[in-house]
Design an enzyme around this catalytic site. Structure first.
Site, mmCIF file in Angstrom:
data_model
loop_
_atom_site.group_PDB
_atom_site.id
_atom_site.type_symbol
_atom_site.label_atom_id
_atom_site.label_comp_id
_atom_site.label_asym_id
_atom_site.label_seq_id
_atom_site.Cartn_x
_atom_site.Cartn_y
_atom_site.Cartn_z
ATOM 1 N NE ARG A 71 -2.663 1.575 3.418
ATOM 2 C CZ ARG A 71 -3.553 1.852 4.351
ATOM 3 N NH1 ARG A 71 -4.852 1.844 4.062
ATOM 4 N NH2 ARG A 71 -3.179 2.104 5.585
ATOM 5 C CG HIS A 235 -3.993 -8.478 15.732
ATOM 6 N ND1 HIS A 235 -4.047 -9.806 16.121
ATOM 7 C CD2 HIS A 235 -3.082 -7.875 16.540
ATOM 8 C CE1 HIS A 235 -3.198 -9.971 17.135
ATOM 9 N NE2 HIS A 235 -2.601 -8.818 17.407
ATOM 10 C CG ASP A 282 -34.481 -21.341 -12.230
ATOM 11 O OD1 ASP A 282 -33.594 -21.092 -11.388
ATOM 12 O OD2 ASP A 282 -35.376 -20.537 -12.516
HETATM 13 O O1 1VU Z 1 5.097 -11.298 19.507
HETATM 14 P P1 1VU Z 1 5.404 -11.306 18.031
HETATM 15 O O2 1VU Z 1 6.202 -10.123 17.606
HETATM 16 O O3 1VU Z 1 5.947 -12.604 17.524
HETATM 17 O O4 1VU Z 1 3.997 -11.129 17.288
HETATM 18 C C1 1VU Z 1 3.097 -10.132 17.659
HETATM 19 C C2 1VU Z 1 3.082 -9.021 16.644
HETATM 20 O O5 1VU Z 1 4.334 -8.747 16.126
HETATM 21 C C3 1VU Z 1 2.208 -9.625 15.560
HETATM 22 N N1 1VU Z 1 1.419 -8.618 14.809
HETATM 23 C C4 1VU Z 1 1.524 -8.451 13.493
HETATM 24 N N2 1VU Z 1 2.297 -9.038 12.585
HETATM 25 C C5 1VU Z 1 2.146 -8.636 11.303
HETATM 26 N N3 1VU Z 1 1.239 -7.709 10.925
HETATM 27 C C6 1VU Z 1 0.453 -7.100 11.804
HETATM 28 N N4 1VU Z 1 -0.431 -6.185 11.410
HETATM 29 C C7 1VU Z 1 0.575 -7.467 13.166
HETATM 30 N N5 1VU Z 1 -0.062 -7.087 14.286
HETATM 31 C C8 1VU Z 1 0.464 -7.803 15.268
HETATM 32 O O6 1VU Z 1 1.296 -10.466 16.221
HETATM 33 C C9 1VU Z 1 1.742 -10.789 17.526
HETATM 34 C C10 1VU Z 1 0.743 -10.287 18.526
HETATM 35 O O7 1VU Z 1 0.671 -8.901 18.388
HETATM 36 P P2 1VU Z 1 -0.010 -8.003 19.511
HETATM 37 O O8 1VU Z 1 -1.349 -8.585 19.832
HETATM 38 O O9 1VU Z 1 0.930 -7.838 20.633
HETATM 39 O O10 1VU Z 1 -0.262 -6.655 18.727
HETATM 40 P P3 1VU Z 1 0.369 -5.238 18.986
HETATM 41 O O11 1VU Z 1 -0.212 -4.668 20.220
HETATM 42 O O12 1VU Z 1 1.856 -5.329 18.887
HETATM 43 O O13 1VU Z 1 -0.167 -4.404 17.736
HETATM 44 C C11 1VU Z 1 -1.541 -4.086 17.583
HETATM 45 C C12 1VU Z 1 -1.647 -3.173 16.355
HETATM 46 C C13 1VU Z 1 -3.102 -2.872 16.068
HETATM 47 C C14 1VU Z 1 -0.904 -1.858 16.644
HETATM 48 C C15 1VU Z 1 -0.994 -3.916 15.142
HETATM 49 O O14 1VU Z 1 -1.666 -5.124 14.976
HETATM 50 C C16 1VU Z 1 -0.946 -3.122 13.873
HETATM 51 O O15 1VU Z 1 -0.134 -2.190 13.739
HETATM 52 N N6 1VU Z 1 -1.773 -3.465 12.900
HETATM 53 C C17 1VU Z 1 -1.776 -2.876 11.589
HETATM 54 C C18 1VU Z 1 -2.291 -1.462 11.624
HETATM 55 C C19 1VU Z 1 -2.367 -0.868 10.256
HETATM 56 O O16 1VU Z 1 -1.672 -1.288 9.354
HETATM 57 N N7 1VU Z 1 -3.235 0.123 10.099
HETATM 58 C C20 1VU Z 1 -3.447 0.773 8.827
HETATM 59 C C21 1VU Z 1 -4.256 -0.086 7.916
HETATM 60 S S1 1VU Z 1 -5.949 -0.165 8.301
HETATM 61 C C22 1VU Z 1 -6.672 0.957 7.268
HETATM 62 O O17 1VU Z 1 -6.028 1.803 6.765
HETATM 63 C C23 1VU Z 1 -8.120 0.805 6.978
HETATM 64 C C24 1VU Z 1 -8.401 1.033 5.544
#
Ligand code: 1VU
Length: 310
Positions: A71, A235, A282
């Site tokens: 993106r 997520h 149908d």
């Molecule tokens: O512990 P690990 O590092 O092994 O894994 C974590 C974390 O790294 C991973 N994870 C992800 N991996 C890849 N892509 C992701 N988007 C992602 N999110 C998390 O999963 C394990 C668990 O993570 P967590 O539960 O601890 O999650 P966090 O608190 O670290 O992060 C939560 C947010 C929401 C901040 C995160 O998931 C994130 O940044 N998501 C993407 C946000 C984004 O891209 N927003 C813009 C697009 S949406 C939009 O524009 C609508 C049209």
């Protein structure tokens, strides 16, 4: 556009400025990973994110991921050109997600830059790049016909961005999503009318709380009923549910398979309309059944096994 059979049930955004998320994304199972250079990346990190995303793209495609997209920033941001110049250098770039597409000129800009960059870098022999256009405002919605026709060689689908749409319209998202009904239906209908294979529904922004999983299921089922064939995810925990619901269910496949098989017998008997389980079948119902079977095969379901069963 040749992408009829592309499967994009879940499109998971991965912030391009986070090496941790980029690494994690390689371990996930998902139809489409979208490396994000836009809203999840702060202005100070934009340049670094371009490099990280380019590096991630250059790595081999992980076996559990079908497609990696990027993106870029919107054409109106002034950053799209720099984004494109960086990512187009990767031989693995196949798909761009273009945000805030407001009019035909946004897509003709992308088309012109791709053509120019490829010829400058001598990359003409590379495969065609596909574009998914994010529809995020009232203006985008009303310009859908011109957007859909602007770059037919590139455009593969429409994506609904509810949060920006709510901002543009000064409305507030509610759990019922009724405030988005018109936009969601119009986008799905426009994509179909212009033969665009991918229709990707809004993000479920709540992912960790009580009831969020049930809400995600409801959103997916509703989107599917409206004609969407995929959903954006933020997520990893959302991906499996989304991909399950945007695949035909076992019951649907079984129903479809019975129709596909019985249809042959009905045809032999000269019947255009016939009945199954007390319901009329149908031509359009047979067509629907054939599509379900095709989709099930695309999703890797054991269609042949079911054929033998029936
Ligand atoms: O512990 P690990 O590092 O092994 O894994 C974590 C974390 O790294 C991973 N994870 C992800 N991996 C890849 N892509 C992701 N988007 C992602 N999110 C998390 O999963 C394990 C668990 O993570 P967590 O539960 O601890 O999650 P966090 O608190 O670290 O992060 C939560 C947010 C929401 C901040 C995160 O998931 C994130 O940044 N998501 C993407 C946000 C984004 O891209 N927003 C813009 C697009 S949406 C939009 O524009 C609508 C049209």
């Amino acid at each position: 556009m040749a992408a009829k059979n592309v499967l994009r049930r879940a499109v998971l955004y991965v912030p391009g400025s986070s090496q941790r998320f980029l690494d994690k994304s390689r371990t996930l199972t998902a139809d489409c990973i979208a490396y994000d250079l836009e809203d999840s990346v702060t202005p100070a990190k934009k340049a670094e994110a371009r490099k990280l995303v380019r590096k991630a793209l250059d790595q081999e495609l992980p076996p559990n991921i079908k497609e990696r997209a990027v993106r870029i920033n919107s054409v109106g941001s002034g950053l799209a050109l720099g984004d494109l110049e960086e990512v187009v250098k990767s031989a693995n770039l196949t798909t761009l997600v273009v945000p805030k597409v407001e009019s035909a000129s946004d897509l003709t800009f992308i088309s012109d830059v791709l053509a120019h960059s490829r010829s400058r870098e001598n990359l003409q022999e590379r495969g065609q790049i596909g574009v998914l256009a994010l529809i995020e405002s009232a203006k985008s919605l009303l310009n859908l016909p011109e957007i859909c026709r602007a770059a037919p060689h590139l455009l593969q689908g429409l994506v609904f961005a509810a949060e920006d749409f709510a901002l543009d319209m000064s409305i507030t998202r509610t759990p019922s999503l009724t405030e988005f009904l018109y936009a969601r239906q119009l986008i799905a209908t426009a994509a179909r009318a212009h033969n665009l294979p991918s229709t990707i529904d809004l993000v479920a922004t709540a992912f960790r709380g009580e009831g969020d999983e049930e809400a995600l299921v409801r959103e997916c089922e509703e989107g599917k009923r409206m004609g969407y064939n995929g959903k954006q995810c933020i997520h990893p925990s959302q991906v499996a549910t989304v991909q399950r619901i945007f695949s035909p269910s076992d019951a649907e496949v079984e129903w479809a398979m019975r129709i596909v098989i019985a249809q042959k017998r009905a045809e032999e008997m000269g019947k255009g309309a016939w009945s199954l389980d007390g319901k009329m079948i149908d031509k359009p119902v047979e067509g629907k059944a054939e599509r379900i079977v095709e989709k099930a095969a695309l999703c890797g379901m054991d269609v042949e096994g079911l054929k033998e069963k029936w």
